[in-house]
Each structure stands twice: as C-alpha cells, then as structure tokens.
Enzyme design. Structure first.
Site, PDB file in Angstrom:
ATOM      1  N   TYR A 147       0.804  -1.218   0.000  1.00 23.82           N
ATOM      2  CA  TYR A 147       0.000   0.000   0.000  1.00 23.82           C
ATOM      3  C   TYR A 147       0.837   1.268   0.000  1.00 23.82           C
ATOM      4  CZ  TYR A 147      -0.445  -2.102   4.763  1.00 23.82           C
ATOM      5  OH  TYR A 147      -0.256  -2.792   5.936  1.00 23.82           O
ATOM      6  N   CYS A 159      11.607 -10.853  -8.247  1.00 22.86           N
ATOM      7  CA  CYS A 159      11.232 -10.771  -9.662  1.00 22.86           C
ATOM      8  C   CYS A 159       9.798 -10.293  -9.824  1.00 22.86           C
ATOM      9  CB  CYS A 159      11.426 -12.129 -10.322  1.00 22.86           C
ATOM     10  SG  CYS A 159      13.147 -12.607 -10.268  1.00 22.86           S
TER      11      CYS A 159
END
Ligand code: PLP
Length: 396
Positions: free
Chosen positions: A322, A348
């Site tokens: 967030y 990744c």
C-alpha cells in the site's frame, strides 16, 4: 524537545533510546537483519498505561508476534488482541492467559470459535450475525457461557490510506448499527451469551486523532441503548490505530500524539461509566525495529538510478502492498553530493519497489542501509516467495 530514535554520530547511524551505532550489527553480514530495541516498546506502554481511566491495554498481536516482544508486553500487565487461533496459541506460549485475550477478526471459523470458547477466552469480538449464531450454537452444545463484544462499524473515515481504513460504509469489518441491534436482540434472548463489550476500530496509521471524537459521538448513545437491553455490558473497547510519522522517528512527537488522543478520550468520556479497553499494535512496536540491508547493485538506466538491495517485498511488504513510506538511511554518512535513487528489492516483480526518487548521501555497492520503523507489520508479513534468506531478528 525532540527525542530522535535515529541520528548520525561520528558519521554513523545510531538507533534506539540509547542511540547505539548500527554498523556493529552488519560485521559478519550474511542476510538482512532486523534490530529491535525493546525499551522503545516499554516506554510507549508506560505512556498509555498512565491514562488513569484505562482498564487494560491489549496489544494487537498481528503487528508483531515475536515471542520476545510478546513476553515483554505480557510482563507489563497488558492483554492481547488476536485474530486467529494461531495468534491465540502464540500469545499463550508467551505467557498470556485465556483471560488476557480478546479474539477479533472478521472470518473466524466454527473450529476456531469452539477452540476459543472451550478455553474461556476473555472476550470474542463478533463481526457478523452469522458469527453470533455460531457462537450461540456452540455455547448451547458445550454448556459454556461466552462473553462477547460487538464490533460496530461506526462509518467514520479514519483519514488514513484506503487500504488500512476499516470503518468505511463499504468495509467488510464490523456490524452496521441495524445488524448490531439484531445481534443485541439475539443475545438478550440467549442466557449462554453475555454482551460484555462494544468495540470499534477505525483503521490503522491514524494521524488525526479527532476522528475518535467523531466515532465516540455515535458510539456513546449506542452503548447506552445496548446497555438498556443487556445490562451486563460494561466494557467499551476503543480499538487501536494510532499512527506514527514515518518520516520523522521522534519519540517526543509520538508521545505528544498519544497525549492528544488521551485528551480526546478524557473529554469525550467524561462522566461516562465503562471499563475502557484499547487494542493497539503499530504505535507500540513500529519504532522498535530497523531492518539492515546490503546494497547489492547500483544500476543506471537512461531514465533512472536504481539502488538494488538484498531486502525486498518478501521481507518488507508494506511499500508494495500500500505504497507505505519507510525512511531509508545509509549506515555511514559519506560526504559529497546527494543523488536520487529508486530503491528496489531483488524480487522478480515490478512492484518490488521500496522507495521512489529518494535523495541519498553517497553510497556504494556492498555498503548498508537501514529501513526504519519496521517493527510493526514488517517481519510478520514476510513470505518465502523467491526463496531468499529471511531476515534475522536481533534484540539489543
Ligand atoms: C480489530 C483490530 N484491532 C486492533 C488493530 C491494531 O491496529 P494498529 O496496529 O493500527 O494499532 C487492528 C489492525 O488493523 C485490528 O484489525
């Protein structure tokens, strides 16, 4: 006067109430390290417990469930607020008793409710009629009397990030007033369930404590209405959510914010009779931890300069989850011009970004940075995605 928890002395970053240099903790560095200062937590508990009208401070275990932290908090006569049987078991392991525990959570299973009821948990905070019906059934089947709270959604905007607001009209949490009245009716018709508490929790990382004033404005009349139907009601659970300034780790400012909230409670609750409970997480533990990380790669593209750390979203999920801000500071303060970097992790995923366009003093590969204020919702949210080494946790 400010009381900084992070500052440079002799060009070295120091941390904690005793301002210890952090470089000592990366001497034999193999993987990310979280350094905790328990005294920071202790001090905050003392601030809150100095509120004369407080019945009991319950620590929201979800913020950090490390046993050393839980043991400290238990030793200071706090209770625990938990959201799963897993957290109840962890709290019991740390020395909390069943009578110290408030069981919250929007999705408790039948098995979890039975487990908690069989152990006489102090208070189960109910969030739906379906949950109440399950509790009534279990109490009848087991012959146990269950003490419950109703978590009300007072529909107050906590003025925090949407993802950590929990009392908006469309939130999944709590009971709207109409459903709460139905719940009160069901409870008043069932001898085996006692309505002991009303609770509300507006959200997390609340910086404007005046939102509590608004919430109490609607909660107080409802409490009195509920008490007229269920006279056993005597606990008012005021939730948690008080925030910290992630851009400035200053104990003095934090203490001031708590004092502001205390003043709101004092004013709003003057002459109102109840046992007051709090369920605080972040404010107690966020400042207590810093995560140390090595700069693995410095990389320049036509558009940006990247600092690639060995810490990523799997160690600290909040920025990716967030857009949370964490201060990131080099352990050594080197002289020279500052540069802007996007600070990213090794995972990744494109969202594995810890900070964008941060201005840092000169830094090189294989040197170290501290990600600050990671004591709450840090290690507890870690995952093993990409199978990287997890962070080691150390206490000073
Ligand atoms: C029911 C409940 N109580 C307490 C808390 C603790 O919140 P905070 O860590 O912001 O104090 C939470 C977390 O969101 C919660 O859901």
């Amino acid at each position: 006067m400010s009381r900084k928890l992070l500052s440079y002395k002799n060009q070295e970053l120091c941390f904690g109430l005793k301002q210890q240099p952090l470089l000592a903790f990366v001497k034999n560095y193999k993987q990310p390290v979280i350094v905790y200062d328990l005294d920071i937590i202790k001090e905050r508990i003392e601030w809150i417990q100095s509120w004369k009208r407080l019945g009991k401070l319950h620590y929201a275990v979800k913020a950090n469930f490390h046993l050393d932290i839980l043991r400290l908090i238990k030793s200071m006569n706090c209770g625990a607020d938990v959201v799963s049987v897993g957290e109840i078991k962890r709290a019991l392991e740390a020395g909390f008793t069943a009578q110290d525990i408030i069981f919250s959570g929007v999705g408790k299973s039948k098995e979890e409710l039975l487990w908690a009821i069989e152990r006489d948990i102090y208070q189960i905070n109910i969030e739906s009629i379906s949950e109440l019906n399950k509790i009534v059934l279990i109490s009848q089947q087991t012959g146990k009397t269950v003490n419950v709270g109703l978590r009300i959604n007072p529909e107050i905007d906590a003025e925090t990030h949407k993802s950590i607001s929990t009392a908006l009209k469309d939130s999944k949490f709590g009971l709207d007033f109409e459903s709460a009245l139905i719940a009160i009716q069901i409870i008043s018709e069932n001898k085996s369930v006692n309505l002991k508490a009303l609770s509300f929790h507006l959200g997390s990382q609340i910086m404007n404590v005046n939102v509590f004033e608004k919430a109490l404005g609607v909660m107080k009349p409802f409490y009195l209405k509920a008490k007229s139907k269920c006279p056993e009601l005597d606990r008012f659970d005021l939730g948690g959510g008080i925030g910290i300034d992630y851009k400035d780790a200053d104990s003095a400012e934090d203490e001031k914010r708590w004092k502001q909230l205390e003043a709101v409670f004092e004013k709003e609750l003057a002459g109102f009779e109840a046992t007051y409970l709090l369920e605080i997480g972040r404010f107690l533990v966020a400042r207590s931890g810093v995560m140390l990380s090595r700069v693995e790669i410095i990389k320049e593209t036509p558009l940006k300069k990247f600092l690639v750390l060995d810490v990523g979203m799997t160690h600290l999920m909040r920025p990716a989850l967030y857009d949370a801000y964490h201060e990131i500071l080099p352990l050594k303060l080197l002289a020279g011009a500052k540069q802007d970097y996007d600070i990213v992790g090794p995972i990744c995923e494109s969202t594995d970004v810890l900070a964008e366009q941060r201005s840092l003093t000169p830094i090189h590969e294989e040197e170290f940075v501290a990600l600050c204020d990671v004591g709450a919702y840090g290690s507890v949210m870690a995952s093993n995605y990409n199978l990287r080494d997890e962070a080691i946790e150390i206490f000073i």
